[in-house]
Scaffold this motif. Structure first.
Motif, mmCIF file in Angstrom:
data_model
loop_
_atom_site.group_PDB
_atom_site.id
_atom_site.type_symbol
_atom_site.label_atom_id
_atom_site.label_comp_id
_atom_site.label_asym_id
_atom_site.label_seq_id
_atom_site.Cartn_x
_atom_site.Cartn_y
_atom_site.Cartn_z
ATOM 1 N N GLN A 128 26.545 -5.501 -19.418
ATOM 2 C CA GLN A 128 26.944 -5.681 -20.806
ATOM 3 C C GLN A 128 28.155 -6.602 -20.918
ATOM 4 O O GLN A 128 28.250 -7.409 -21.855
ATOM 5 N N ALA A 129 29.076 -6.488 -19.968
ATOM 6 C CA ALA A 129 30.261 -7.363 -19.986
ATOM 7 C C ALA A 129 29.860 -8.824 -19.801
ATOM 8 O O ALA A 129 30.364 -9.712 -20.511
ATOM 9 N N TYR A 130 28.953 -9.086 -18.855
ATOM 10 C CA TYR A 130 28.464 -10.461 -18.671
ATOM 11 C C TYR A 130 27.772 -10.959 -19.942
ATOM 12 O O TYR A 130 27.984 -12.104 -20.366
ATOM 13 N N ALA A 131 26.949 -10.101 -20.545
ATOM 14 C CA ALA A 131 26.231 -10.506 -21.753
ATOM 15 C C ALA A 131 27.201 -10.809 -22.891
ATOM 16 O O ALA A 131 27.002 -11.755 -23.665
ATOM 17 N N GLU A 132 28.259 -10.023 -22.987
ATOM 18 C CA GLU A 132 29.243 -10.232 -24.055
ATOM 19 C C GLU A 132 29.953 -11.578 -23.894
ATOM 20 O O GLU A 132 30.096 -12.334 -24.860
ATOM 21 N N LEU A 133 30.392 -11.884 -22.671
ATOM 22 C CA LEU A 133 31.046 -13.184 -22.463
ATOM 23 C C LEU A 133 30.070 -14.331 -22.655
ATOM 24 O O LEU A 133 30.454 -15.402 -23.141
ATOM 25 N N ASP A 134 28.811 -14.110 -22.298
ATOM 26 C CA ASP A 134 27.797 -15.145 -22.516
ATOM 27 C C ASP A 134 27.644 -15.420 -24.013
ATOM 28 O O ASP A 134 27.588 -16.582 -24.444
ATOM 29 N N ARG A 135 27.595 -14.364 -24.812
ATOM 30 C CA ARG A 135 27.468 -14.525 -26.257
ATOM 31 C C ARG A 135 28.673 -15.256 -26.850
ATOM 32 O O ARG A 135 28.546 -16.023 -27.805
ATOM 33 N N GLU A 136 29.853 -15.023 -26.249
ATOM 34 C CA GLU A 136 31.074 -15.625 -26.768
ATOM 35 C C GLU A 136 31.336 -17.016 -26.184
ATOM 36 O O GLU A 136 32.336 -17.651 -26.511
ATOM 37 N N GLY A 137 30.428 -17.481 -25.314
ATOM 38 C CA GLY A 137 30.614 -18.792 -24.715
ATOM 39 C C GLY A 137 31.720 -18.850 -23.685
ATOM 40 O O GLY A 137 32.263 -19.920 -23.409
ATOM 41 N N GLU A 138 32.058 -17.704 -23.089
ATOM 42 C CA GLU A 138 33.158 -17.628 -22.123
ATOM 43 C C GLU A 138 32.674 -17.392 -20.688
ATOM 44 O O GLU A 138 33.493 -17.166 -19.795
ATOM 45 N N LEU A 139 31.384 -17.423 -20.460
ATOM 46 C CA LEU A 139 30.870 -17.183 -19.117
ATOM 47 C C LEU A 139 30.944 -18.487 -18.340
ATOM 48 O O LEU A 139 30.117 -19.388 -18.529
#
Length: 211
Positions: free
Chosen positions: A188-199
């Motif tokens: 979920q943490a990876y998905a959240e940063l992906d959604r925010e463009g921070e991955l």
């Protein structure tokens, strides 16, 4: 005509590195806890633990890790050493290799671990050779006897830990990685940063599954 030329002023360019076994989320979380990584002596470790406890009086548990096993005789730090530093709250500190944990008397009491407690499968409760009492070091699956009592982290904790872990990875030129143990909150943490463009890395995730 369309070639993009960049003057590096004598600097070197290397391909991005791939880390095939890393824990950027849990490692990033640890950076914000009682971080003992890289401390070369027992006294420096003791000083850091005491200072962290004093600076965080509202923490229900003192949690962190990174201590190197060879610093302590037989890789076995004791509960008495932690009791002298933090007598009033439970302490749980993982070793640098993440396969051992160092706990104080309060943590052992909360977990109900006594001299009569059996070792769990694939784990070991280190014991005083004279009294048989738990010494304060737990190996492998025995770590969970205590860690399951630590208050659960929030999704925000996991996301902020990932941010810290990726910041360090990027500083070393790591642009892709394999997350070595991705349980649901970590994914979920990876998905959240992906959604925010921070991955800022490419990620492949592995997950341990009980047989």
């Amino acid at each position: 005509a369309e070639t993009n030329v960049i003057d590096l002023d004598g600097k070197m360019v290397l391909p991005g590195f791939h880390d095939s076994h890393v824990h950027p989320v849990s490692g990033g979380i640890e950076l914000g806890q009682c971080d003992l990584n890289g401390l070369p002596t027992a006294q420096q470790i003791f000083d850091k633990i005491k200072r962290y406890a004093q600076q965080n009086p509202d923490n229900e548990w003192i949690v962190g890790g990174g201590w190197d096993l060879p610093i302590f005789p037989d890789a076995n730090p004791t509960k008495e050493q932690l009791d002298a530093l933090v007598p009033d709250r439970p302490v749980y500190l993982t070793a640098a290799d993440a396969h051992s944990a160092w706990v104080n008397t309060r943590a052992l009491q909360i977990a109900g671990i006594t001299k009569n407690s059996p070792d769990p499968d694939e784990g070991r409760i280190e014991r005083d050779p004279l009294t048989g009492e738990p010494s304060g070091t737990l190996r492998e699956t025995a770590m969970a006897l205590v860690s399951k009592h630590i208050p659960e982290l929030t999704l925000e904790d996991y996301v902020n830990g990932l941010r810290s872990g990726l910041e360090m990875a990027n500083r070393f030129g790591i642009t892709s990685l394999q997350e070595a143990n991705a349980h649901e909150q970590i994914l979920q943490a990876y998905a959240e940063l992906d959604r925010e463009g921070e991955l800022t890395v490419r990620v492949v995730a592995a997950q341990y599954v009980d047989a």
